[in-house]
Structures are given as C-alpha cells and as structure tokens.
Scaffold this active site. Structure first.
Site, short mmCIF file in Angstrom:
data_model
loop_
_atom_site.label_atom_id
_atom_site.label_comp_id
_atom_site.label_asym_id
_atom_site.label_seq_id
_atom_site.Cartn_x
_atom_site.Cartn_y
_atom_site.Cartn_z
N ASP A 53 0.85 -1.18 0.00
CA ASP A 53 0.00 0.00 0.00
C ASP A 53 0.89 1.24 0.00
OD1 ASP A 53 1.01 0.10 2.54
OD2 ASP A 53 -0.91 0.13 3.58
N ASP B 84 1.34 5.09 1.96
CA ASP B 84 0.95 5.87 3.13
C ASP B 84 1.50 7.29 3.02
OD1 ASP B 84 -0.11 3.48 4.23
OD2 ASP B 84 1.88 2.95 4.98
N ASP C 54 -3.37 5.00 2.54
CA ASP C 54 -3.70 5.50 3.88
C ASP C 54 -3.24 6.95 3.99
OD1 ASP C 54 -4.70 3.03 4.52
OD2 ASP C 54 -2.96 2.40 5.69
#
Length: 523
Positions: free
Chosen positions: A327, A329, A439
């Site tokens: 992912d 961030d 995120d």
C-alpha cells in the site's frame, strides 16, 4: 470394521556400542552424512550396512574412520567435519568418501580398498578465520540494509513468524522476527553455527531452524508450514482488505479457503470486506514506486487545493527505500498548529468529486494530551485523524514508464498476496485503471516528528524503539509524544529528538522532508 494399519516406525537410534563391537570389521567405523541425502535414504543405507556386518555409527564420534557423503563436495564435508571436532582432538585419520565406495562395499560384502575415484577432493587452502561479529540487543540500535547476505535464513524465520501471527501467538512471532532482524545486520553470509556466537536475539527454536538449514539445506518445520492447508488458507483470507485473523479463522473453520470461496459463499460482509473482494485482483499486486509517486502527486494536489501550505510526506516502506509495497501511506500536516483540523473530510470530498476513490473510511483524531499524558493503548496504535482508502489510479498518469515499472517480483498480496491454490477473482473493472490501497494520516505540527517516526516503520523497529526508550531511558514513546518518566508528573520532551533517530532515503521532489541520510530497514 477393518482395523487401521499401524505405521511401522523405523528406529534410527537402536545401534548401541555393543552392536558396533559385534561386527565383522571392527577396524572400520562408517558414518553416513545425512546432509543433502535425506533421513529416509540414510536410514535405508544404515540398515543395509549393518545387515552386512558393517559398523555404521548413528552419531559422529572419534571412533569414526570413514565418512560417506552424497552430492557433497569435499570442501563441504570437510567444513562439516570441522564443526564436529571443534574443541577436541582425534588421533584417527578420517577418510572422506563418496557414496560410490559404500555401494561397492555393500556389493562385495566387505570394505573395499580406497581408490582415488572414491575420495572427496578437498582443497588444502586454510579455512579463513571468521571474525567475531557483535551486535546491539535492540533492533533500533542496529543499521539494517534493505539487501543483505542471509535471505536463505531470514525468509524461513519470517515465514514461521507470519504463521505465528496468523495463530495469534504474538510472543513466538516477535521471537522469530527478532532472530531474522539480527541476521540481516551481519556483514556476510552465515556458513557455520559458530558464525552466530555471541549474537543476541537468537532463541533455541530459531537456532534449531538455522542449524537444520545450514546442515540439510532446508527445515522440515518450515516446509511443512509452508505447504500446510491452514497456513495457505489463512494467508489467502487475511490477504483480503478488511479481513483480520479472527474473521479468517472463522471462515477457515467453516470450510472457506480462498477469496473465491468467500465470493461464492453467503457470508455477511461489511463495506471494507465487500470492497476488498471486489478489487482483490488489483490489491493482491505489489505497488511500484512509480505508482506511489503518481498517487503522491494526486494527494499533493488535493491537499493544496483544500489547504495551501500543507506538507505531505511519503511514509511506510517506500520511505525506508523499498521499491515495492502493498500500500501507499502519506502523512499530512501544516506548519501553523490547528490549521490541519477538519482537513481530512475536505480532502476526501475533493478526491470523491474527481472520481478517484473506490472506498474510504475516515476516523477522527481522538488523542488528548492533557488527559492521556504518556499513557498509550496496549496495541500502540496512534489516535490520529486518518483515512483508509482504495484509490482509483488511472494507468495513463504513469505514462509509458508504467509497464516497465510494474512490480511483479516477490509475494504479492493484501499485505502478502495471492496464496498458492487460490483462484483469481472475476475481473470487475476496465483495464484503464488500477485499485491501490492508500492510507492518509493527518498530524498536528507539534506531533509531526513523532508521527513521522512511528509511521516510517518497520513494525519491529518501532516496537524495539519503544522498548528501548522504556527500559534503557525510562521514557514513554508513542506516535504522538515522548515523555520523561523520571519526572513526576511525566514531562513531554521536544520532538526535535525524533529527527536524530531516523535515517531517511531519497524521496521524490514533490514530497516534503525535514532531514536526509541513509536507508534503513528492519524486518
């Protein structure tokens, strides 16, 4: 009812000293090296030799005169032999022989004379003395490169750590990860158990696994874990965005084994799990650095549209220098304290207006320094305002370089990727875009240094840093603040101390930074 057949158990340790003495050839004591041969073949050859009256020792000792090996070079057997004779002397000349001598001896029923073709060639160059390596006890005190010399040992240990996590055995998981972390710091590959003398964080279980790998090339425990149905299923199910260990365990007990099984089932799913299944094919792929940079430009534009002057920093594995991740961030703040309040809903609204979000869940900042002080939750999670989202990344924004930057190496996956045996889910999107986990975290400027430190990772590094602060410095560290526990009440410490604890890799020009240095990575 037909009675079950009992499996015949072959004892490999039944040979006593009396058995060895009562043989045809008392002057020939043979030891068969199991390394690269396997236990079952060694057992068969041992039994064959004893049936023909040969002394075949179960354990190596000073009485052994012939060491027989298969698929090993003379140097490899000599190195193994040196590990068996450390700290003791032997008057015997030990012959290092290939399996051909043993099979010929079995055929004739007597020890054959040793010829050149039977001997394992040993280069008579002196074995280099391996310097003793020392290391600090805490992972946060050691420099750990992204690429290291002991991947063949750390990968099995981290697999066992992951299996322990999936079984909610946190203590065992941390023990394996600490052992792997210490191996990553070593300046050279481990070849003998002696190379590990004096190193911290290596427990008995980890050492047992390492020794087995060094001697036989693999660990039976690791391989049985790797191929176990439960491990593969739990890894596949927790790879779905929004699915934790408890949910995955319940699904496993209900017979589900992979995301495709969940799709076909009638499970009641929350919104994040629904999004995770819908976009699982994309989310199970690694995110490349090029994709992270492209998303960073989008986030930069969104934040500046809503709050000019805000600072955006790429965090997580990419900040540590990794080229791929599961992912992306970002940490957001503003130099003027208080300006960041209410920022996240506006950013989310702007992204949704641009049709860039496939899913989002926002939580508000719940940290109150005046009330909480140095205390922090047991799980060490921070209390910042954050948005867990799935971005709709247009492939066109990456340009022609995107195809070459696609990350295909490593294990993909909701963290770890599609597990063996799981079926690909039906494609539910046009080919022009890709779903990516993103995120967003908003921090007040006064807490930015601590937030940056906490969100850079890795998980083990942060855990060890907090442990070191508490045990060695009598301080309480979180992603919000650092407190001096020696004063009553505990007094907050300036965030400037955080900048000297981090070493930062190079980052794209659009990402704001406060310091620079060398890359570090743990676990």
């Amino acid at each position: 009812m037909v009675p079950l057949k009992r499996r015949k158990v072959v004892s490999t340790s039944s040979a006593t000293d009396t058995d060895i003495k009562a043989t045809k050839y008392p002057d020939t004591v043979i030891f068969i090296l199991e390394r690269k041969m396997g236990a079952s073949r060694r057992t068969f050859l041992t039994r064959l030799g004893r049936n023909k009256g040969f002394q075949v020792a179960e354990q190596f000792s000073e009485a052994v005169t012939h060491v027989v090996a298969e698929n090993n070079s003379g140097d490899e057997v000599q190195a193994w032999l040196e590990t068996q004779t450390v700290g003791r002397t032997t008057s015997n000349t030990v012959h290092l022989l290939s399996i051909s001598w043993y099979t010929e001896s079995m055929a004739t029923g007597k020890p054959e004379s040793i010829q050149e073709k039977h001997k394992l060639k040993v280069s008579h160059t002196p074995t280099p003395v391996t310097p003793v390596v020392s290391a600090k006890s805490y992972a946060c005190q050691r420099r750990t490169p992204l690429k290291h010399h002991n991947l063949f040992l750390t990968e099995p240990l981290e697999l066992l750590a992951e299996n322990a996590e999936l079984g909610e055995n946190e203590g065992r998981s941390v023990a394996f990860r600490r052992a792997a972390a210490i191996l990553k710091t070593l300046p050279r590959a481990v070849k003998r158990m002696e190379d590990l003398q004096g190193l911290p964080c290596l427990g008995e279980h980890s050492l047992r696994v390492i020794k087995e790998i060094l001697e036989y090339g693999s660990s039976q425990e690791v391989e049985s874990t790797r191929h176990s149905e439960q491990f593969q299923a739990m890894k596949a199910l927790t790879g779905i965005f929004g699915v934790g260990v408890k949910t995955a365990d319940r699904w496993f007990r209900e017979g589900l084994r992979c995301p495709a099984d969940v799709t076909k089932s009638e499970q009641r799913l929350n919104s994040s799990q629904q999004a995770g299944l819908l976009h699982h094919e994309d989310l199970s792929q690694r995110v490349s650095r090029a994709e992270a940079d492209a998303i960073g430009q989008i986030v930069e534009r969104a934040v500046q549209e809503v709050l000019p002057g805000a600072q955006i920093t790429l965090i997580g594995g990419f900040r540590r220098g990794k080229e791929t991740g599961h992912d992306v961030d970002f940490l957001i703040t503003h130099p003027e304290e208080g300006k960041e309040e209410g920022l996240m809903p506006k950013v989310v609204q702007w992204l949704e207006a641009q049709d860039l979000l496939l899913y989002q869940k926002t939580t508000m900042n719940s940290y109150l320094e005046s009330k909480e002080g140095p205390a922090r939750p047991a799980h060490n999670m921070d209390r910042f305002e954050r948005c867990f989202s799935i971005f709709k990344l247009e492939r066109s924004v990456l340009g022609e370089a995107h195809s070459s930057a696609q990350a295909t190496e490593g294990e993909p996956g909701g963290g770890e990727g599609r597990a063996p045996g799981s079926e690909p889910l039906p494609q539910r999107r046009p080919a022009g875009w890709k779903a990516v986990r993103v995120d967003l975290v908003v921090s007040p400027f006064s807490q930015f240094g601590f937030a940056l430190l906490g969100w850079t990772g890795s998980k083990l590094f942060e855990r060890e840093l907090r442990r070191w602060a508490g045990r060695e410095k009598n301080m309480s560290l979180s992603s919000h603040a650092l407190y001096d526990n020696s004063k009553s009440p505990a007094v907050p410490v300036s965030q400037d101390i955080c900048w000297v604890t981090l070493s930062l890799p190079e980052r794209p020009s659009h990402v704001k930074k406060r310091a620079s240095g060398t890359t570090r990575e743990n676990a």
